[in-house]
Enzyme design. Structure first.
Site, mmCIF file in Angstrom:
data_model
loop_
_atom_site.group_PDB
_atom_site.id
_atom_site.type_symbol
_atom_site.label_atom_id
_atom_site.label_comp_id
_atom_site.label_asym_id
_atom_site.label_seq_id
_atom_site.Cartn_x
_atom_site.Cartn_y
_atom_site.Cartn_z
ATOM 1 N N TRP A 152 -9.090 37.712 -41.714
ATOM 2 C CA TRP A 152 -9.739 37.366 -42.966
ATOM 3 C C TRP A 152 -8.990 37.828 -44.206
ATOM 4 O O TRP A 152 -9.355 37.477 -45.319
ATOM 5 C CB TRP A 152 -11.141 37.992 -43.009
ATOM 6 C CG TRP A 152 -11.198 39.354 -42.379
ATOM 7 C CD1 TRP A 152 -11.630 39.633 -41.116
ATOM 8 C CD2 TRP A 152 -10.765 40.594 -42.933
ATOM 9 N NE1 TRP A 152 -11.494 40.977 -40.850
ATOM 10 C CE2 TRP A 152 -10.966 41.592 -41.949
ATOM 11 C CE3 TRP A 152 -10.232 40.973 -44.154
ATOM 12 C CZ2 TRP A 152 -10.649 42.937 -42.148
ATOM 13 C CZ3 TRP A 152 -9.899 42.298 -44.366
ATOM 14 C CH2 TRP A 152 -10.114 43.263 -43.360
ATOM 15 N N LEU A 156 -5.707 31.714 -45.689
ATOM 16 C CA LEU A 156 -4.915 30.488 -45.585
ATOM 17 C C LEU A 156 -3.465 30.785 -45.213
ATOM 18 O O LEU A 156 -2.861 30.083 -44.402
ATOM 19 C CB LEU A 156 -4.974 29.720 -46.905
ATOM 20 C CG LEU A 156 -4.332 28.335 -46.888
ATOM 21 C CD1 LEU A 156 -4.965 27.440 -45.825
ATOM 22 C CD2 LEU A 156 -4.426 27.686 -48.258
ATOM 23 N N GLY A 234 -7.317 42.858 -30.087
ATOM 24 C CA GLY A 234 -6.073 42.428 -29.475
ATOM 25 C C GLY A 234 -6.001 42.744 -27.994
ATOM 26 O O GLY A 234 -5.519 41.929 -27.189
ATOM 27 N N GLU A 251 -0.238 40.623 -33.272
ATOM 28 C CA GLU A 251 0.132 41.367 -34.481
ATOM 29 C C GLU A 251 -1.083 42.203 -34.853
ATOM 30 O O GLU A 251 -2.082 41.677 -35.348
ATOM 31 C CB GLU A 251 0.492 40.406 -35.619
ATOM 32 C CG GLU A 251 0.934 41.133 -36.874
ATOM 33 C CD GLU A 251 1.091 40.213 -38.074
ATOM 34 O OE1 GLU A 251 1.568 40.690 -39.119
ATOM 35 O OE2 GLU A 251 0.720 39.028 -37.978
ATOM 36 N N CYS A 285 -2.557 44.694 -43.625
ATOM 37 C CA CYS A 285 -2.214 45.454 -42.410
ATOM 38 C C CYS A 285 -1.110 46.466 -42.653
ATOM 39 O O CYS A 285 -0.927 47.394 -41.854
ATOM 40 C CB CYS A 285 -1.831 44.498 -41.275
ATOM 41 S SG CYS A 285 -0.548 43.325 -41.719
#
Length: 332
Positions: A152, A156, A234, A251, A285
């Site tokens: 989130w 895009l 993950g 990732e 991140c």
């Protein structure tokens, strides 16, 4: 009401089990309510991608690049650009950052279009062997249908980081945006369908929570699984894909550190810590979420950091003052 994009058509989920509210991050108002995809919908998306794969992968890199360059041009068209940036901001980004992300979306499609074209020149490259009785050449073949699950924080752009290389390589895609921020990807599909249409089934979008992501990771027609998100999720994605031995790329989150020694410029160091930890509202991140400070500098550094942190405006991301404040970070 038709939040699934399958086979170049917007469709409503069949027998949706739940609905998802999309919240404006600034006002906390509901700006959309979308029904979640069912198992049958996920099957339809993978069926469409599987049907499209043979022809799309055989097109050749240069032909695929033409499609991707048309997508980039459609994204850069002012009316589309403005709509994408505005909608991204409603889901939680200052407008200036949303515009930079949309710029990167167009650039990403352009960049991987060049990589798609380069693939053609690499096909059939001879590989020397010590025995002349044997012949070897290098070929690059598309893996198949890619199941892509994105988070989130860059709704895009993160989707584009999955889509563009997959398309360039000749893969078809089933992609799930975060249930918190699905709207700009759906808008991009509308823009592509209207102005730069791909062959049916090349990109398919399903909306849902982790339940839908789990169905994607375990789907028998998924040849590749690509996930960006937390370590906990993950590990579940990898475990779900393991029984059928799928190719998986992850990732995942980390705890990035910034180290400040006592010979550092106090103001510059504080500015970079602010940039690292609060850029994109801290939802990144690579945020510098660990701070290691040389002891002699600690008191003065923390006092200055607290002063700067308190000065951050907490306002609507569409406010001009917020756009100007964010834009000031651009040269960094």
């Amino acid at each position: 009401h038709t939040p699934l994009f399958i086979d170049n058509t917007f469709v409503a989920p069949r027998n949706p089990s739940s609905k998802i509210d999309v919240i404006d991050a600034a006002t906390e108002n509901v700006i959309a309510t979308l029904p979640e995809a069912s198992a049958a919908d996920v099957d339809s998306a993978f069926d469409a991608a599987d049907r499209a794969f043979p022809e799309w992968s055989k097109l050749g890199g240069a032909a695929r690049a033409k499609y991707m360059l048309k997508i980039a041009e459609a994204v850069k068209k002012q009316s589309n650009y403005d709509q994408l940036a505005l909608l991204e901001s409603h889901m939680g980004k200052p407008l200036a950052e949303s515009k930079w992300d949309v710029d990167d979306v167009a650039y990403c499609f352009e960049y991987y279009a060049t990589k798609a074209t380069e693939l053609d020149a690499k096909q059939g490259t001879p590989v020397p062997l010590p025995d002349e009785d044997y012949k070897c050449e290098l070929r690059y073949d598309a893996m198949g249908v890619a199941a892509c699950i994105v988070p989130w924080n860059y709704p895009l752009l993160m989707a584009t980081w999955k889509l563009a290389p997959a398309l360039a390589a000749g893969c078809t895609v089933v992609i799930k945006p975060s249930e918190f921020t699905p709207l700009t990807l759906l808008l991009l599909m509308k823009i592509i369908n209207d102005e730069a249409p791909l062959p049916p089934g090349v990109i398919n979008v399903v909306i849902g929570t982790g339940r839908v992501g789990q169905m994607m990771a375990s789907h028998p027609r998924a040849d590749k699984v690509a996930f960006t998100g937390s370590e906990a999720t993950g590990s579940k994605v990898m475990a779900t894909a393991a029984p059928s031995i799928k190719n998986v790329s992850l990732e995942l989150g980390g705890k990035s550190a910034i180290i400040v020694f006592d010979d550092a410029s106090l103001d510059i160091a504080v500015e970079w810590v602010m940039f690292g930890c609060f850029w994109t509202n801290g939802q990144i991140c690579s945020a510098t979420s660990r701070l290691l400070i040389h002891k002699p500098l600690e008191a003065a550094f923390l006092a200055r950091l607290v002063e700067c942190a308190k000065a951050i405006p907490i306002i609507n991301p569409l406010a001009p003052a917020q756009a100007e404040a964010t834009g000031a970070l651009g040269p960094l």
